[in-house]
Write a protein that holds these residues in place. Sequence first.
Motif, PDB file in Angstrom:
ATOM      1  N   ASN A 133     -55.238 -56.129  31.503  1.00  0.00           N
ATOM      2  CA  ASN A 133     -56.684 -55.977  31.674  1.00  0.00           C
ATOM      3  C   ASN A 133     -57.338 -55.956  30.294  1.00  0.00           C
ATOM      4  OD1 ASN A 133     -59.254 -55.403  32.528  1.00  0.00           O
ATOM      5  ND2 ASN A 133     -58.803 -53.317  33.209  1.00  0.00           N
ATOM      6  N   THR A 135     -60.173 -58.485  27.395  1.00  0.00           N
ATOM      7  CA  THR A 135     -61.083 -59.615  27.200  1.00  0.00           C
ATOM      8  C   THR A 135     -61.203 -59.959  25.727  1.00  0.00           C
ATOM      9  OG1 THR A 135     -63.252 -60.501  27.824  1.00  0.00           O
ATOM     10  CG2 THR A 135     -63.216 -58.266  26.946  1.00  0.00           C
ATOM     11  N   ASN A 252     -64.121 -49.266  28.381  1.00  0.00           N
ATOM     12  CA  ASN A 252     -63.936 -49.620  26.977  1.00  0.00           C
ATOM     13  C   ASN A 252     -65.225 -50.174  26.400  1.00  0.00           C
ATOM     14  OD1 ASN A 252     -61.170 -49.009  27.138  1.00  0.00           O
ATOM     15  ND2 ASN A 252     -60.627 -50.734  25.837  1.00  0.00           N
ATOM     16  N   ILE A 254     -67.142 -52.809  24.270  1.00  0.00           N
ATOM     17  CA  ILE A 254     -66.871 -54.208  23.955  1.00  0.00           C
ATOM     18  C   ILE A 254     -67.948 -54.709  22.996  1.00  0.00           C
ATOM     19  CG2 ILE A 254     -66.481 -56.518  24.872  1.00  0.00           C
ATOM     20  CD1 ILE A 254     -64.443 -54.507  25.867  1.00  0.00           C
ATOM     21  N   ASP A 266     -59.693 -57.180  23.254  1.00  0.00           N
ATOM     22  CA  ASP A 266     -59.683 -55.745  23.533  1.00  0.00           C
ATOM     23  C   ASP A 266     -58.971 -55.520  24.858  1.00  0.00           C
ATOM     24  OD1 ASP A 266     -61.243 -53.009  22.734  1.00  0.00           O
ATOM     25  OD2 ASP A 266     -61.068 -53.205  24.908  1.00  0.00           O
ATOM     26  N   SER A 268     -57.550 -52.696  27.910  1.00  0.00           N
ATOM     27  CA  SER A 268     -57.792 -51.379  28.505  1.00  0.00           C
ATOM     28  C   SER A 268     -56.851 -50.352  27.889  1.00  0.00           C
ATOM     29  CB  SER A 268     -57.562 -51.433  30.015  1.00  0.00           C
ATOM     30  OG  SER A 268     -56.180 -51.618  30.292  1.00  0.00           O
ATOM     31  N   ASP A 328     -71.450 -58.331  26.154  1.00  0.00           N
ATOM     32  CA  ASP A 328     -70.945 -59.108  27.292  1.00  0.00           C
ATOM     33  C   ASP A 328     -69.595 -58.632  27.806  1.00  0.00           C
ATOM     34  OD1 ASP A 328     -69.537 -59.995  25.082  1.00  0.00           O
ATOM     35  OD2 ASP A 328     -69.521 -62.088  25.706  1.00  0.00           O
ATOM     36  N   GLY A 329     -69.334 -57.321  27.683  1.00  0.00           N
ATOM     37  CA  GLY A 329     -68.145 -56.777  28.313  1.00  0.00           C
ATOM     38  C   GLY A 329     -68.315 -56.712  29.813  1.00  0.00           C
ATOM     39  N   GLY A 330     -69.500 -56.266  30.267  1.00  0.00           N
ATOM     40  CA  GLY A 330     -69.869 -56.285  31.676  1.00  0.00           C
ATOM     41  C   GLY A 330     -70.950 -57.332  31.861  1.00  0.00           C
ATOM     42  N   THR A 475     -70.145 -51.204  27.651  1.00  0.00           N
ATOM     43  CA  THR A 475     -68.783 -51.193  28.174  1.00  0.00           C
ATOM     44  C   THR A 475     -68.536 -52.336  29.155  1.00  0.00           C
ATOM     45  OG1 THR A 475     -69.042 -49.892  30.206  1.00  0.00           O
ATOM     46  CG2 THR A 475     -68.900 -48.664  28.132  1.00  0.00           C
ATOM     47  N   ASN A 476     -67.263 -52.468  29.506  1.00  0.00           N
ATOM     48  CA  ASN A 476     -66.845 -53.431  30.518  1.00  0.00           C
ATOM     49  C   ASN A 476     -67.281 -53.029  31.924  1.00  0.00           C
ATOM     50  OD1 ASN A 476     -64.954 -51.253  30.035  1.00  0.00           O
ATOM     51  ND2 ASN A 476     -63.622 -52.204  31.539  1.00  0.00           N
ATOM     52  N   THR A 479     -72.167 -52.935  35.084  1.00  0.00           N
ATOM     53  CA  THR A 479     -72.329 -53.970  36.091  1.00  0.00           C
ATOM     54  C   THR A 479     -73.282 -53.523  37.200  1.00  0.00           C
ATOM     55  OG1 THR A 479     -70.247 -53.120  36.994  1.00  0.00           O
ATOM     56  CG2 THR A 479     -70.124 -55.143  35.713  1.00  0.00           C
TER      57      THR A 479
END
Length: 540
Positions: A133, A135, A252, A254, A266, A268, A328-330, A475-476, A479
């Motif tokens: 997990n 990105t 996390n 990002i 990066d 998890s 742009d992690g989420g 963070t990721n 959203t």
Amino acid sequence: MPDDNYYSPGIIIFINSKTIKTLKMKRITSLLTIVGLAIGQFAIAQVDKQLIQSMVKEANENSQLETLAHEMLDVIGPRLVGTPQMEQAGDWAIAKYKEWGIPAENEQWGEWRGWDRGITHIDMVHPRIQSLNGTQLAWSPSTGKKGVTGELVVLPTVENSAQFEQWLPSVKGKLVMISMKEPTGRPDYNWEEFATKDSSEKMKNDRQVQEEEWRENMRRIGYDRRTLPEALEKAGALGIVTSYWSKGFGANKIFSASTKKIPTVDLSLEDYTMLYRLVEYGSKPKIKIVAESKELGTVPAFNTIATIKGSEKPEEYVILSAHFDSWDGGTGATDNGTGTLVMMEAMRILKKIYPNPKRTILVGHWGSEEQGLNGSRAFVEDHPEIVNNIQAVFNQDNGTGRVVNMNGAGFLNSYDYLTRWLSAVPKEITDPIETNFPGSPATGGSDNASFVAAGAPAFNLTALNWSYWNYTWHTNLDTYDKVVFDDVRSNAILTAILAYMASEDPNTTSREKIVLPTNFETGIQRSWPEQRSPTRKGGL
């Protein structure tokens, strides 16, 4: 009522004939002036109440928030400056405003390194197979479709920088892990709820010792978070692997890569610490990284501006403010998708219920806030004719929660007008809002600071936390599912009413500033923040 009494609806004023005859003409004139003002104020109050009720009804019964959120967050996604998604978002917002009868445009203020995130896939291939997990970080170089495969190594504990320089050549052809191995993946609140007091305190003490040892070793190594990857890249490393845990389950931070040719990813906490343990136990783990990003050269950077022109004082402005870009992690849902939703929905409501404002109402969806307030700083620098005639700026940029705090931003008389405007907002919305006057000027953090530095009254609508800092800020996990639409709807109502009241206010807001206190550490008088120029060529 008797014939010799004057009456206006809602205000009863008795003036008998005998009294009028004995009053001097000057006093009669003064009294009638007061009566006229009172009647006028009451009429405005009646209009205010009717319009406000209509705004609240529109927001509650015809909300567009969920649709807007889906289109922006699910369909377009994150809005990193310099990416096709940021351009797509600007065009989408313009189309939405056009549907609502509001003129809008993308206004270029600079240029940025163009980059498009492609597929990222990270797999452990030894000592067993497992998809990981993680990105690629923003602006990280691509691996191409074939990817890169290599053994993982961790940073050594060294006595000095010379020893580290001796170690550096050993990274050639290796993937280097540069983050500390966290001792626990459980947030502190989880330990405090379930662990014994002794166990919780021991974990925190052990972690503190480990963090101090890590920082001290990094000091001896002689590089920081940004310069270390560059040194490893120069030494021939195959790639950089990080894990920037956000102190929350599965979260996390990002941000961006600092390498020029090799990928930076990066992972998890769960996967990173597993790999770290495998290195420590001598298992020589290998991973494969496929990161298919694309370099797009130099692309325009812009703000998206929409305007409802004023009918009486078109050269004076009420500004609604929220940055459009995100990491742009989420998908940038609460930073700052929710702020953007508030301002778009407020503008929609205003155009429908209050289409002819006294002052011009302008919304700014700023670009590149995340790299240093660049879009709003550029707007302030490029449009002094607007900034010099601002009635008020309302900015929102800290998560999905309902607004719970406003302060006067260091403007001496802000109490007079902000409390007057807030008094028109429904009580259920203002009840949780704490105010602080005159407050202090914002020095950074969000786009209201760009306007405050130029002397314009700009106010941040500070929101309830909703675990923002650990779970969604950069963070990721930032959203759509984290959006609390009831709170966002409340904020849209608040913003629309504040904009209405600021537009209708017969008085121009005072820009008189407070005298800032002395810095007790230095003994120097604090000064108002200075206006700063934006970075107009970023990442190039």
